[in-house]
Scaffold this motif. Structure first.
Motif, mmCIF file in Angstrom:
data_model
loop_
_atom_site.group_PDB
_atom_site.id
_atom_site.type_symbol
_atom_site.label_atom_id
_atom_site.label_comp_id
_atom_site.label_asym_id
_atom_site.label_seq_id
_atom_site.Cartn_x
_atom_site.Cartn_y
_atom_site.Cartn_z
ATOM 1 N N GLN A 39 25.656 10.155 -12.234
ATOM 2 C CA GLN A 39 24.722 10.886 -13.079
ATOM 3 C C GLN A 39 24.794 10.397 -14.530
ATOM 4 O OE1 GLN A 39 25.484 15.136 -13.011
ATOM 5 N NE2 GLN A 39 24.705 15.293 -15.105
ATOM 6 N N GLN A 40 23.650 9.867 -15.028
ATOM 7 C CA GLN A 40 23.620 9.354 -16.394
ATOM 8 C C GLN A 40 23.081 10.420 -17.339
ATOM 9 O OE1 GLN A 40 21.461 5.694 -16.473
ATOM 10 N NE2 GLN A 40 22.601 4.837 -14.765
ATOM 11 N N ASN A 41 23.542 10.341 -18.576
ATOM 12 C CA ASN A 41 23.053 11.292 -19.573
ATOM 13 C C ASN A 41 22.996 10.587 -20.918
ATOM 14 O OD1 ASN A 41 22.449 13.351 -21.259
ATOM 15 N ND2 ASN A 41 23.837 14.816 -20.257
ATOM 16 N N LEU A 84 26.718 4.827 -20.293
ATOM 17 C CA LEU A 84 25.484 5.426 -19.787
ATOM 18 C C LEU A 84 25.593 6.943 -19.739
ATOM 19 C CD1 LEU A 84 24.798 2.905 -16.876
ATOM 20 C CD2 LEU A 84 23.631 3.025 -19.082
ATOM 21 N N GLY A 85 26.657 7.473 -20.368
ATOM 22 C CA GLY A 85 26.837 8.911 -20.396
ATOM 23 C C GLY A 85 27.368 9.487 -19.091
ATOM 24 N N ARG A 86 27.949 8.613 -18.244
ATOM 25 C CA ARG A 86 28.523 9.128 -17.004
ATOM 26 C C ARG A 86 29.932 9.648 -17.282
ATOM 27 N NH1 ARG A 86 27.128 3.692 -13.749
ATOM 28 N NH2 ARG A 86 28.226 2.945 -15.589
ATOM 29 N N ASP A 87 30.314 10.713 -16.566
ATOM 30 C CA ASP A 87 31.587 11.376 -16.807
ATOM 31 C C ASP A 87 32.738 10.556 -16.214
ATOM 32 O OD1 ASP A 87 33.199 13.632 -17.631
ATOM 33 O OD2 ASP A 87 33.415 14.072 -15.490
ATOM 34 N N PRO A 127 31.496 3.685 -8.751
ATOM 35 C CA PRO A 127 32.677 4.192 -9.458
ATOM 36 C C PRO A 127 33.947 3.622 -8.862
ATOM 37 C CG PRO A 127 31.856 5.834 -7.947
ATOM 38 C CD PRO A 127 30.924 4.681 -7.848
ATOM 39 N N GLU A 128 34.126 2.316 -8.995
ATOM 40 C CA GLU A 128 35.326 1.680 -8.458
ATOM 41 C C GLU A 128 36.208 1.351 -9.650
ATOM 42 O OE1 GLU A 128 38.166 -0.998 -7.065
ATOM 43 O OE2 GLU A 128 36.657 -1.516 -8.546
#
Lengths: 339, 293
Positions: free
Chosen positions: B59-61, B81-84, B244-245
């Motif tokens: 999820q990008q923000n 990219l604003g991903r957690d 997400p690796e």
């Protein structure tokens, strides 16, 4: 067994291995689904049979595999490894250009690893099951658990960015000019040319990557030194040496270490492979213009002539180092001489 | 060799005795226990990542780009990219753990078969198989793996295949040595004298005795497999760029060097998992071969 016979025997063992290495690299580069044409020609000319055909012919892609392999070996013996698809230069020239940087880095690193590994291993063995031993062992375990690229980033961020003790990526500063090439090793070349400023700069750039690569192999060397020395320490001749009043330091050095070194030498040969592998990762982080970074770039752009050339070269170096290790045994282990 | 003698002595004692042994050894080697706890932790996090993670890993923000740890609702900050990061690290185990285990399991099965055949058949088979083994061992692992992955095309499956190709020889070597040793035992002669076939002897009487030492090597090795897999991913030869690796996240983080949380957290995740496996492997080896303690 005389030294000549021993070397000859080892050589008989090494030559088929080297041939095998060329076969493996060739098979990987050829018996694969990935089509170098797709990887190396721009999209818009892929439909143009003339350009594709010319490309096939130029790289010998239209011949049967066996013929391709024989051509490749023939060329290899003449020192021709083909043209890199990416740099558009002969692979052998690329290697000649990039190899000295890797040799400089890996030589300094193996020395760092050896000094660190052996001294920690000895301390740990002599002080077995004390707090020092535990600390060294846990440090070694934690050290080998960190990906070398993460260690490199932590090192860069603390020692370079925060403290400014060492130089960052590259072999020299941006503005600095490389010393006149004699060996290709910047530290030695700058000394030969009497350029002290360049020498200091080159050393400053070497410190961090060689520390990282060195500690990468130091963990393994420390572990082997420790267990090998522990085994030797148990022998009666150690007690004899002590009982005749020898200083503890000399007991360990002369009777302990010299007998414990054989497995350590083996592991140095083997960890040289680790070092070369780690060099790929470290070089790509430190923008170190060596064959590791060259290999990385080649493998991400499916530049097979370069991939084959470098992986073969690295395997050759690895085999050669272990060959030298075998020769070292001859001097370290008198039993070989009588056998 | 003492690995096989220790295991056979364990085999002789009853299971209750074994349980006692295990408990005693765990108490003597607390690192094994710590390692087991950390591995369990990561496995649980990976399985329940969907429930546990505060955000979607992809999820990008745009408004929350490059937030430092603790700012907003992002415990470990966000990426470019604003991903957690926290959520992404939690999901990372889903790729790394299965990849590492597959490499070790498939590699060891192939290696045990090759080594078993080489050791038991002997003669020309031994010669051929061992020369092939040496050949593969002549390449430093990641170099050969890079070449193979480059050839097959970079993705997770191919990275695992490449690592299997690189990994089986050490098992073949280990098992061949063990088989040569076990082959001369009386119970093998006994099996042969009652007319058991070669296949039966190899698979039912010899290879089962090689499993324990192979498992010790596997636990010592899995950390290495994970490191090499992460290295391949780091070089862009493993997972997809967006996935997400952990290795891939570190690689992306390099371009944002000052935003240390982007590379440090996934890097620490790799290190903690590998360290846990190394603790277990080291402890197991100490138990199997007390001379090294």
């Amino acid at each position: 067994m005389s030294l000549q016979v021993y070397i000859l025997r080892r050589l008989l063992f090494v030559i088929p291995l080297l041939l095998g290495i060329t076969v493996v690299s060739f098979l990987i580069a050829n018996a694969v689904p990935a089509d170098p044409i797709n990887a190396n020609l721009p999209q818009n000319v892929l439909n143009d049979p003339e350009i594709v055909g010319a490309f096939r012919e130029k790289w010998g892609l239209d011949k049967p595999p066996v013929e391709q392999y024989l051509t490749y070996i023939g060329n290899l013996l003449r020192g021709d490894m083909g043209m890199s698809i990416k740099t558009r230069k002969p692979v052998i020239d690329d290697i000649r250009q990039f190899l000295p940087a890797t040799i400089e880095l890996s030589t300094v690193s193996i020395i760092v690893g050896l000094v660190m590994g052996v001294s920690f291993g000895v301390i740990s063995a002599v002080r077995q099951n004390t707090i020092i031993d535990y600390v060294v062992r846990i440090f070694a375990l934690v050290g080998v658990s960190f990906p070398v690229f993460v260690l490199a980033l932590i090192g860069l961020s603390i020692l370079h960015a925060q403290l400014g003790w060492v130089a960052g990526p590259g072999r020299l500063n941006f503005v600095a000019k490389a010393p006149p090439t004699v060996t290709g090793l910047f530290t030695i070349d700058s000394l030969l040319a009497g350029q002290w400023e360049t020498f200091r700069d080159a050393v400053s750039h070497l410190v961090l990557p060689s520390l990282i690569l060195g500690s990468y192999v130091a963990g393994i060397i420390a572990r082997i030194t420790r267990s090998s020395l522990l085994e030797v320490l148990r022998f009666d001749y150690m007690r004899t040496a002590r009982s005749k009043g020898m200083r503890e330091f000399w007991v360990i050095w002369r009777h302990g270490l010299s007998n414990a070194m054989i497995p350590v030498v083996t592991i140095i040969g083997l960890s040289y492979g680790n070092l070369l592998a780690g060099a790929v990762l470290v070089e790509s982080i430190f923008a170190w213009p060596g064959i590791g970074r060259y290999m990385f770039r080649a493998s991400t752009s499916q530049d097979f002539p370069a991939i084959m050339g470098v992986s073969m070269l690295i395997a050759f170096i690895y085999v050669a180092v272990n060959f030298i290790v075998d020769i070292l045994y001859y001097f370290l282990d008198p039993r070989i001489r009588v056998a | 060799m003492s690995i096989s003698s220790t295991t056979s002595s364990i085999r002789e004692s009853g299971w209750r005795e074994q349980l006692h042994q295990i408990r005693y050894q765990l108490w003597r080697n607390p690192l094994v226990l710590i390692g087991l706890l950390i591995v369990t932790f990561w496995v649980v996090v990976a399985i329940f990542a969907m429930v546990l993670s505060p955000y979607e890993p992809l999820q990008q923000n745009v408004n929350d780009r490059l937030l430092s740890p603790g700012s907003g609702d992002h415990l470990w900050g966000t990426d470019e990219l604003g991903r957690d990061i926290f959520s992404r690290v939690m999901y990372g185990g889903r790729i790394t753990i299965p990849a590492g285990i597959s490499v070790i399991v498939i590699g060891s099965v192939i290696g045990i078969l090759m080594g078993g055949i080489a050791g038991y058949a002997g003669g020309i088979w031994d010669e051929i198989l061992m020369r092939i083994t040496e050949l593969f061992m002549a390449f430093p692992t990641i170099i050969l793996a890079m070449a193979i992955t480059a050839a097959l095309g970079p993705d997770i499956r191919n990275a695992v295949i490449a690592l299997v190709v690189v990994w089986w020889p050490s098992y073949a070597r280990l098992v061949r040595g063990l088989v040569l040793e076990i082959k001369n035992n009386e119970y093998v002669d006994a099996a042969r004298s009652v007319g058991a076939s070669g296949t039966y002897i190899l698979f039912r009487t010899i290879l089962p005795n090689c499993v324990a030492p192979a498992i010790v090597l596997m636990t010592l090795d899995i950390g290495n497999a994970i490191l090499t897999f992460a290295g391949l991913s780091f070089l862009g030869l493993g997972s997809e760029p967006t996935s997400p690796e952990w290795g891939r996240m570190v690689a992306i983080g390099i371009d944002y060097f000052d935003q240390w949380w982007m590379w440090l957290f996934p890097g620490a995740a790799i290190a903690s998992l590998v360290m846990a496996f190394n603790f277990i492997g080291d402890g197991l080896r100490d138990i199997a071969d007390p001379r090294l303690r």
